[in-house]
Design a protein around this motif. Structure first.
Motif, mmCIF file in Angstrom:
data_model
loop_
_atom_site.group_PDB
_atom_site.id
_atom_site.type_symbol
_atom_site.label_atom_id
_atom_site.label_comp_id
_atom_site.label_asym_id
_atom_site.label_seq_id
_atom_site.Cartn_x
_atom_site.Cartn_y
_atom_site.Cartn_z
ATOM 1 N N VAL A 252 48.906 -69.511 115.630
ATOM 2 C CA VAL A 252 48.471 -69.020 116.947
ATOM 3 C C VAL A 252 48.038 -70.183 117.833
ATOM 4 O O VAL A 252 48.423 -70.280 119.010
ATOM 5 C CB VAL A 252 47.326 -67.995 116.796
ATOM 6 N N ILE A 253 47.236 -71.085 117.261
ATOM 7 C CA ILE A 253 46.751 -72.241 118.020
ATOM 8 C C ILE A 253 47.901 -73.153 118.420
ATOM 9 O O ILE A 253 47.946 -73.665 119.551
ATOM 10 C CB ILE A 253 45.689 -73.009 117.202
ATOM 11 N N ALA A 254 48.842 -73.360 117.519
ATOM 12 C CA ALA A 254 50.012 -74.173 117.846
ATOM 13 C C ALA A 254 50.800 -73.553 118.997
ATOM 14 O O ALA A 254 51.282 -74.254 119.897
ATOM 15 C CB ALA A 254 50.900 -74.332 116.616
ATOM 16 N N SER A 283 45.043 -75.348 130.372
ATOM 17 C CA SER A 283 44.097 -76.067 129.519
ATOM 18 C C SER A 283 42.798 -75.291 129.353
ATOM 19 O O SER A 283 42.214 -75.268 128.262
ATOM 20 C CB SER A 283 43.818 -77.460 130.102
ATOM 21 N N VAL A 284 42.337 -74.659 130.420
ATOM 22 C CA VAL A 284 41.124 -73.830 130.335
ATOM 23 C C VAL A 284 41.363 -72.654 129.397
ATOM 24 O O VAL A 284 40.518 -72.320 128.553
ATOM 25 C CB VAL A 284 40.706 -73.328 131.734
ATOM 26 N N LEU A 285 42.527 -72.019 129.538
ATOM 27 C CA LEU A 285 42.897 -70.912 128.655
ATOM 28 C C LEU A 285 42.953 -71.390 127.213
ATOM 29 O O LEU A 285 42.456 -70.713 126.298
ATOM 30 C CB LEU A 285 44.249 -70.346 129.087
ATOM 31 N N TYR A 286 43.518 -72.560 127.003
ATOM 32 C CA TYR A 286 43.688 -73.106 125.656
ATOM 33 C C TYR A 286 42.347 -73.303 124.959
ATOM 34 O O TYR A 286 42.132 -72.798 123.849
ATOM 35 C CB TYR A 286 44.436 -74.439 125.726
ATOM 36 N N ILE A 287 41.446 -74.042 125.582
ATOM 37 C CA ILE A 287 40.188 -74.378 124.906
ATOM 38 C C ILE A 287 39.343 -73.129 124.664
ATOM 39 O O ILE A 287 38.659 -73.025 123.640
ATOM 40 C CB ILE A 287 39.393 -75.444 125.702
ATOM 41 N N THR A 288 39.411 -72.180 125.574
ATOM 42 C CA THR A 288 38.649 -70.936 125.406
ATOM 43 C C THR A 288 39.204 -70.118 124.244
ATOM 44 O O THR A 288 38.444 -69.670 123.364
ATOM 45 C CB THR A 288 38.692 -70.096 126.697
ATOM 46 N N LEU A 289 40.523 -69.937 124.218
ATOM 47 C CA LEU A 289 41.132 -69.085 123.200
ATOM 48 C C LEU A 289 41.089 -69.708 121.811
ATOM 49 O O LEU A 289 40.884 -68.994 120.823
ATOM 50 C CB LEU A 289 42.573 -68.757 123.584
ATOM 51 N N GLN A 291 38.828 -71.636 120.578
ATOM 52 C CA GLN A 291 37.473 -71.497 120.043
ATOM 53 C C GLN A 291 37.240 -70.079 119.538
ATOM 54 O O GLN A 291 36.612 -69.876 118.492
ATOM 55 C CB GLN A 291 36.454 -71.891 121.115
ATOM 56 N N ILE A 292 37.771 -69.112 120.268
ATOM 57 C CA ILE A 292 37.673 -67.724 119.811
ATOM 58 C C ILE A 292 38.471 -67.536 118.522
ATOM 59 O O ILE A 292 38.002 -66.887 117.577
ATOM 60 C CB ILE A 292 38.180 -66.770 120.918
ATOM 61 N N VAL A 293 39.666 -68.110 118.465
ATOM 62 C CA VAL A 293 40.502 -68.003 117.267
ATOM 63 C C VAL A 293 39.785 -68.609 116.064
ATOM 64 O O VAL A 293 39.776 -68.023 114.972
ATOM 65 C CB VAL A 293 41.871 -68.683 117.487
ATOM 66 N N TYR A 294 39.209 -69.782 116.220
ATOM 67 C CA TYR A 294 38.478 -70.424 115.134
ATOM 68 C C TYR A 294 37.359 -69.518 114.601
ATOM 69 O O TYR A 294 37.197 -69.357 113.388
ATOM 70 C CB TYR A 294 37.878 -71.746 115.608
ATOM 71 N N VAL A 295 36.576 -68.947 115.515
ATOM 72 C CA VAL A 295 35.434 -68.115 115.110
ATOM 73 C C VAL A 295 35.921 -66.845 114.437
ATOM 74 O O VAL A 295 35.429 -66.462 113.364
ATOM 75 C CB VAL A 295 34.551 -67.786 116.324
ATOM 76 N N VAL A 296 36.887 -66.157 115.048
ATOM 77 C CA VAL A 296 37.410 -64.915 114.468
ATOM 78 C C VAL A 296 38.024 -65.187 113.106
ATOM 79 O O VAL A 296 37.826 -64.428 112.143
ATOM 80 C CB VAL A 296 38.440 -64.274 115.424
ATOM 81 N N ASP A 297 38.757 -66.287 112.996
ATOM 82 C CA ASP A 297 39.410 -66.643 111.732
ATOM 83 C C ASP A 297 38.380 -66.880 110.634
ATOM 84 O O ASP A 297 38.586 -66.484 109.477
ATOM 85 C CB ASP A 297 40.260 -67.883 111.935
ATOM 86 N N LYS A 298 37.268 -67.507 110.994
ATOM 87 C CA LYS A 298 36.214 -67.755 109.993
ATOM 88 C C LYS A 298 35.685 -66.432 109.424
ATOM 89 O O LYS A 298 35.552 -66.282 108.211
ATOM 90 C CB LYS A 298 35.054 -68.529 110.611
ATOM 91 N N PHE A 299 35.392 -65.504 110.324
ATOM 92 C CA PHE A 299 34.805 -64.238 109.854
ATOM 93 C C PHE A 299 35.822 -63.358 109.132
ATOM 94 O O PHE A 299 35.464 -62.589 108.234
ATOM 95 C CB PHE A 299 34.156 -63.500 111.030
ATOM 96 N N ILE A 300 37.100 -63.471 109.500
ATOM 97 C CA ILE A 300 38.150 -62.741 108.767
ATOM 98 C C ILE A 300 38.268 -63.296 107.347
ATOM 99 O O ILE A 300 38.367 -62.547 106.373
ATOM 100 C CB ILE A 300 39.497 -62.834 109.511
ATOM 101 N N GLN A 301 38.256 -64.625 107.227
ATOM 102 C CA GLN A 301 38.345 -65.251 105.913
ATOM 103 C C GLN A 301 37.132 -64.917 105.048
ATOM 104 O O GLN A 301 37.240 -64.739 103.831
ATOM 105 C CB GLN A 301 38.456 -66.777 106.050
#
Length: 302
Positions: A252-254, A283-289, A291-301
């Motif tokens: 997703v991040i890629a 770029s604004v969309l990228y850094i925001t999303l 960070q959300i992906v990282y956090v959501v991924d942590k809690f899913i894992q």
């Protein structure tokens, strides 16, 4: 009748001061920085402590607001020369330098104190951020394009600051978060500088890496975007300590990175302000999303 009129005038004056207060502390920028810090905290915290989140939010806002207020005091004579800044509170004459300094100094003290309550390392990195932004980056903006490199350091601190707030430790995990936001600074800010190049030149600022809107600048934007994507997906390899990223999240991040790369390559080909604006928004969309992906991924894992 007179009392009602006086009350209305006071309310109007307060509303104007509040608007100027938001401008001197750059409230939208400050809130985006706070968002990054909270995301970093959620990634590092074994369990969420809402008191720490609150302290990090308040302290982070104070620190960024202080940096912006100091910046506008230092650049007051240059801000009046540029269209985008001439209506700021100080150059427009709506706020005195002493009032702006009072806000900046008060925010610095309150911010450091609030972050110190969390832990000393968090306060230390907050202090480093203010120092580099106001004492090194700001004076260099009229001297050399390398100012952007210096400015990228305090600009990259918020994401990792949250991790340090959660763990009271600095290691490979917050270092990785730092590198992500560090590399992000260059395509983001150079896209903005591309759009505002003529206005920046009125104030004597040298912000683009080559000093002008050319292929060499666009190529550097592409190169830093590549490094940004690599840094962002690197945790999927399992080499970044307790900072993990699943394969799905990395894909997703890629994908988000390739979208940003599309705009970077388009800027190289078209060399226009419209495309630079598209890259800046991407770029604004990228850094925001991410960070959300990282956090959501942590809690899913978990």
């Amino acid at each position: 009748m007179k009392s009602a009129l006086e009350t209305a005038e006071k309310s109007f004056s307060f509303a104007l001061f509040f608007e100027d207060f938001k401008q001197i502390t750059k409230v939208r920028l400050s809130l985006s920085v706070v968002f990054s810090s909270v995301a970093g905290y959620l990634l590092g915290a074994p369990s969420v402590d809402m008191l720490v989140v609150l302290l990090l939010t308040i302290g982070g806002y104070f620190m960024v607001g202080a940096s912006n207020a100091f910046n506008q005091v230092i650049e007051k004579d240059l801000d009046v020369l540029m269209d985008r800044t001439k209506n700021r509170p100080i150059p427009a004459g709506r706020m005195s330098v002493s009032m702006a300094l009072f806000i900046a100094i008060s925010f610095t003290i309150l911010g450091l104190f609030t972050l110190y309550i969390i832990n000393p390392k968090t306060a230390m990195f907050g202090a480093i951020s203010i120092f580099l932004y106001t004492s090194v980056y700001t004076p260099l903006k009229t001297k050399t394009p390398l100012s952007v490199f210096v400015g990228a350091i305090p600009g990259a601190i918020p994401f990792m600051l949250g991790w340090v707030a959660a763990t009271n430790d600095f290691g490979i995990e917050p270092g990785t978060l730092f590198m992500i936001q560090f590399f992000w600074q260059f395509p983001h800010f150079w896209a903005l500088a591309w759009m505002l190049d003529d206005d920046y030149k009125k104030g004597g600022f040298i912000m683009l890496p080559t000093g002008k809107k050319d292929k060499a600048t666009a190529l550097q934007i592409i190169m830093y975007t590549i490094w940004l994507i690599i840094a962002s997906v690197f945790p999927v390899l399992g080499l970044t300590g307790s900072l993990h990223l699943s394969v799905v999240a990395a894909i997703v991040i890629a994908g988000l990175g390739f979208y940003m790369m599309y705009w970077a390559i388009k800027l190289y080909r078209k060399m226009d302000n419209k495309t630079a604006r598209g890259l800046m928004l991407a770029s604004v969309l990228y850094i925001t999303l991410i960070q959300i992906v990282y956090v959501v991924d942590k809690f899913i894992q978990a």
